[in-house]
Design an enzyme around this catalytic site. Structure first.
Site, short mmCIF file in Angstrom:
data_model
loop_
_atom_site.label_atom_id
_atom_site.label_comp_id
_atom_site.label_asym_id
_atom_site.label_seq_id
_atom_site.Cartn_x
_atom_site.Cartn_y
_atom_site.Cartn_z
CG HIS A 1 -1.98 -0.98 1.24
ND1 HIS A 1 -3.25 -0.77 0.77
CD2 HIS A 1 -1.95 -2.26 1.66
CE1 HIS A 1 -3.96 -1.86 0.92
NE2 HIS A 1 -3.20 -2.80 1.46
CE LYS B 1 -6.39 13.97 0.40
NZ LYS B 1 -6.76 12.73 -0.24
NE ARG B 2 -3.25 10.00 10.01
CZ ARG B 2 -2.79 9.00 10.77
NH1 ARG B 2 -3.45 7.87 10.84
NH2 ARG B 2 -1.69 9.15 11.48
CE LYS C 1 -2.36 10.85 3.23
NZ LYS C 1 -3.00 9.96 2.25
CB THR D 1 -10.09 4.96 -1.05
OG1 THR D 1 -9.53 5.26 0.23
CG2 THR D 1 -9.46 3.70 -1.58
CE LYS E 1 -13.98 6.03 0.92
NZ LYS E 1 -13.05 6.10 2.06
#
Ligand code: 26W
Length: 812
Positions: free
Chosen positions: A356, A544-545, A550, A652, A656
């Protein structure tokens, strides 16, 4: 199917309530009402659960076990009712009793036994396996404390324990009779008996693994699979008492505490590996208990242990459960008397592995000394696997010692778990096309060359039942009224919605639904943050985290830049926006924590500044979790997927958002690439440097962020405002972020992508101005999202990796 109607339900509910609370409904609290409902639903499920297991045992088809350190289920009531097909009946019956179902659903604690993407993926997979009637179960740890609760105090993250079991858990069933013993420490005595080596593990410490089973209900198909979570308990209380009696209280308590510590907390780290002994204990604990219980089950149903690989598949979610490989070998060899070669062949056939992340700092490498002391017999097996593998390598790459060392499982005093996982399994997959290609070309190139057929891609997916039908019921209704309800069983049928993309009436309905979802979210924001947001503004969302790769920082820098611009030119022609953030940082990841503080400080300053706050507002919603995501995503206009290209394995939430009719602004990273391929360049906004540029910079250097900044007054102004007192009197408050971008040469290319991001945001504004065009884009995104249902992903795993068959339907 369950045969209940409103009247039988009312009767059942009333009886259940009285039975568990010993009082009338009218005297009960809302939480009492939730408990009674959950408990009744579990009763409804129980018979189907038993029947499903009987069928699985009778038909003898292969069963899949998904081993994962994390299952991020969120709430179960709403989804279980939906899948049982009784949500409407319950709702109406409860309404008739003056009870609001939605309100009860909100009282359920999130089951937050995961950090983020990897844990939520495991939960979506369970839902899809059950809904496709695949015999597939989860195996993990019942952490007493889940992922911490986040509070924002003085603009910063504070961690509070998540005591999610304080009021009990209606969904679990403790199965004390199915407990297993797991052994730690001690030594291995090797004997030579009748020409055979015997390995005797002695002087170990025993821990009791007690399973708690949670039912996973399939969508209207009578299937109930099992999520089995293990809890650590002292072996027996008598042991405690005997020590107590001898007066050794301290020792007795130490033993109890050290055992219970194993399943006490979920490690709140994602993407940073730390070689903590307790984590290794957790891993062996649930893997050993899980495998023992599987083998016990099959042996007692008369399966020939030498054919076990035809009966089961074990999937390991990242390297965390890799000890499944040596543990299977141990049981085959030491307990079942199977020779090495057969044991190895079966183990290989049984195990498959998903990677992952390519982030080097996330790769698990256990120090040999620690490993050997905790798991002496398992260590011997790993050593033997390594020895045999290195011999194979030596045959193929004669005397190429560098390469052999690079690929070996044990080297420089560490055990490389990814190498063990690749060598011990028959399938290795990445989670999006680009990610799999990077694994093959870069991180795992040696292994790909050696085992070319082992590598494959399985692009992630999400449960459309939870993330569309349950969390956005109005949109689901619109889909049903336009394209019918076949998309529920066949999510790719959502493509039929594309025909309606230009239909003005459908566009108007889409707009209305989004507007209503935004109003609901605005209410929630007002209740939680006390901020009034404009529901006519664009909801621009990054949830998100919190992590440097990111790039929440990139989002912040453009907000800071826009703020400056607006102050200078209040009549600047922009679309009003509400910038919504949510996410947790690992407790020890200081820069990420500073990023959270920066977002909150920006929010305070901007929201209070009357020169700009009609046009822009910033909101950080605390304590991001599954149920919060369910509230935010249906209300989003713009989905921010802006990671540094190559770094996000898949993502992911991108799927969504798309499924809920948001437009995506993205780098070509992870599954964003496949989303772009699906919807076409006209229906997504792409920016940023390419994969090749990134890889080239990492390999050959040549990037210099300081140089870019120093020649650019606009960028310099924004960057300097991090340390010149604009956002904090304490000029060092955001120094870590500044240093990361400037002093340490901006590892994640935030500076490099700054202007390209601004351009992309400008394009978003242009697109949003044309309402009809925007709604058309939303519709096209929805229509193309079906392929990202985890049903598609699970079918690919089942046919391409596990070789499993489903109970009722064929996997077409
Ligand atoms: C050992 C510490 C640790 C813990 C968890 C390292 C790494 C992890 C996970 C692999 C992190 C994770 O959740 N990865 C995410 O997995 C998702 C599901 O495949 C992807 O969509 C995300 O891109 C990836 O970051």
């Amino acid at each position: 199917m369950l045969h209940i109607n409103k009247e039988t339900f009312k009767k059942d509910y009333r009886e259940k309530f009285i039975a568990i609370h010993g009082k009338d409904i009218e005297e009960g609290t809302d939480y009492n009402k939730y408990e009674a409902l959950g408990s009744l639903v579990r009763d409804y499920v129980a018979k189907m659960w038993i029947d499903t297991n009987k069928k699985y045992n009778q038909n003898g088809k292969k069963q899949v076990y998904y081993f994962s350190m994390e299952f991020l289920l969120g709430r179960l009531l709403g989804n279980t009712l939906l899948n049982l097909g009784i949500r409407n009946i319950c709702k109406e019956a409860l309404d008739g009793m003056g009870i609001n179902l939605n309100k009860l659903e909100e009282l359920e604690e999130d089951q937050g036994l995961g950090n983020g993407g990897l844990g939520r993926l495991a939960a979506c997979f369970l839902d899809s396996m059950a809904s496709l009637s695949i015999p597939g179960h989860g195996c993990g740890i019942r952490y007493k404390y889940g992922f911490f609760n986040q509070k924002i105090i003085n603009d910063s993250q504070v961690e509070v324990p998540d005591n999610w079991l304080k009021n009990g858990n209606v969904w679990e069933i403790k199965k004390s009779d199915k407990a297993r013993v797991v052994k730690f420490g001690g030594e291995v005595k090797v004997d030579y008996i009748y020409g055979y080596l015997r390995f005797n593990h002695i002087n170990y410490e025993e821990v009791l693994a007690v399973p708690y089973d949670i039912p996973i209900v399939g969508y209207k198909n009578n299937v109930v699979n099992t999520l089995r979570l293990w809890s650590a308990e002292p072996l027996s209380n008598e042991f405690d008492f005997s020590l107590f009696n001898r007066g050794d209280f301290r020792k007795a308590m130490e033993y109890k505490d050290s055992v219970e510590a194993i399943s006490k907390i979920l490690y709140p780290d994602d993407s940073f590996y730390e070689g903590k002994l307790l984590r290794l204990k957790q891993q062996y604990f649930f893997v050993s208990a899980g495998i023992q219980s599987i083998i016990y089950h099959f042996k007692s149903s008369q399966v020939n242990i030498n054919e076990l690989d035809e009966k089961i598949a074990i999937h390991i979610n990242d390297t965390h459960p890799t000890l499944a490989i040596p543990e299977l070998m141990r049981i085959f060899i030491d307990e079942e008397d199977i020779g090495w070669d057969n044991a190895w062949r079966m183990t290989n056939n049984i195990i498959s592995y998903t990677n992952h992340t390519i982030m080097a700092e996330a790769l698990e490498r256990w120090p040999v000394d620690m490993f050997k002391t905790l798991l002496p017999r398992i260590f011997m097996i790993v050593e033997e696997i390594d020895k045999r593998f290195c011999e194979e390598l030596q045959n193929k790459y004669y005397n190429q010692w560098d390469k052999i060392k690079r690929m070996s499982i044990i080297n420089d005093g560490y055990i490389n778990m990814a190498h063990l996982a690749i060598v011990g399994s028959h399938s290795v997959n990445g989670v999006a096309k680009l990610h799999t290609e990077i694994l093959k070309k870069q991180n795992m190139a040696d292994f790909y060359y050696y085992y070319p057929n082992r590598f494959n891609n399985k692009t992630n997916g999400i449960s459309h039942r939870r993330w569309l039908i349950s969390s956005n019921p109005k949109l689901a209704l619109l889909l049903k009224s336009t394209i019918g309800d076949s998309f529920i069983a066949h999510p790719t049928d959502m493509i039929n919605f594309e025909k309606f993309a230009e239909d003005k009436n459908v566009q108007a309905q889409l707009e209305k639904i989004k507007f209503e979802n935004k109003r609901k979210l605005a209410d929630l924001i007002y209740r939680t943050n006390g901020i009034e947001v404009d529901i006519n503004s664009m909801f621009d969302v990054q949830i998100k985290r919190i992590h440097a790769y990111k790039r929440q920082t990139l989002n912040c820098l453009r907000i800071m830049d826009l703020y400056d611009e607006l102050v200078e030119n209040p009549s600047l022609d922009i679309i009003p926006r509400t910038f919504i953030f949510a996410g947790k940082s690992a407790p020890g990841y200081y820069m990420a924590k500073d990023m959270i503080t920066l977002i909150n400080v920006l929010a305070d300053k901007i929201n209070r500044d009357d020169r700009v706050n009609k046009k822009i507002k910033v909101v950080f919603m605390e304590n991001y979790r599954v149920s919060l995501a369910e509230a935010i995503i249906p209300a989003a206009d713009l989905s921010e997927q802006i990671s540094t290209t190559t770094k996000e394995a898949s993502g992911t939430s991108n799927m969504k958002f798309m499924m809920n009719g948001a437009v995506t602004i993205a780098t070509l990273d992870g599954a964003n690439v496949e989303i772009r391929d699906e919807v076409g360049n006209d229906n997504i906004v792409i920016f940023g440097i390419t994969e090749n540029e990134v890889l080239n910079y990492y390999k050959n250097g040549g990037y210099n962020s300081q140089q870019i900044i120093s020649g650019d007054t606009r960028l310099k102004r924004v960057i300097d405002s991090l340390i010149d007192g604009t956002y904090s009197k304490d000029k060092n408050r955001f120094k870590s972020i500044y240093d990361n971008l400037v002093t340490y040469n901006d590892e994640f290319f935030v500076i490099k992508d700054f202007y390209s991001y601004l351009e992309a945001q400008k394009k978003v504004d242009e697109l949003y101005k044309d309402k009809s065009k925007w709604q058309k884009m939303c519709a096209i995104n929805i229509a193309h999202s079906g392929i990202f249902s985890s049903d598609r992903t699970i079918k690919e795993y089942a046919t391409g990796i596990w070789g499993s068959k489903c109970l009722y339907k064929n996997l077409e």
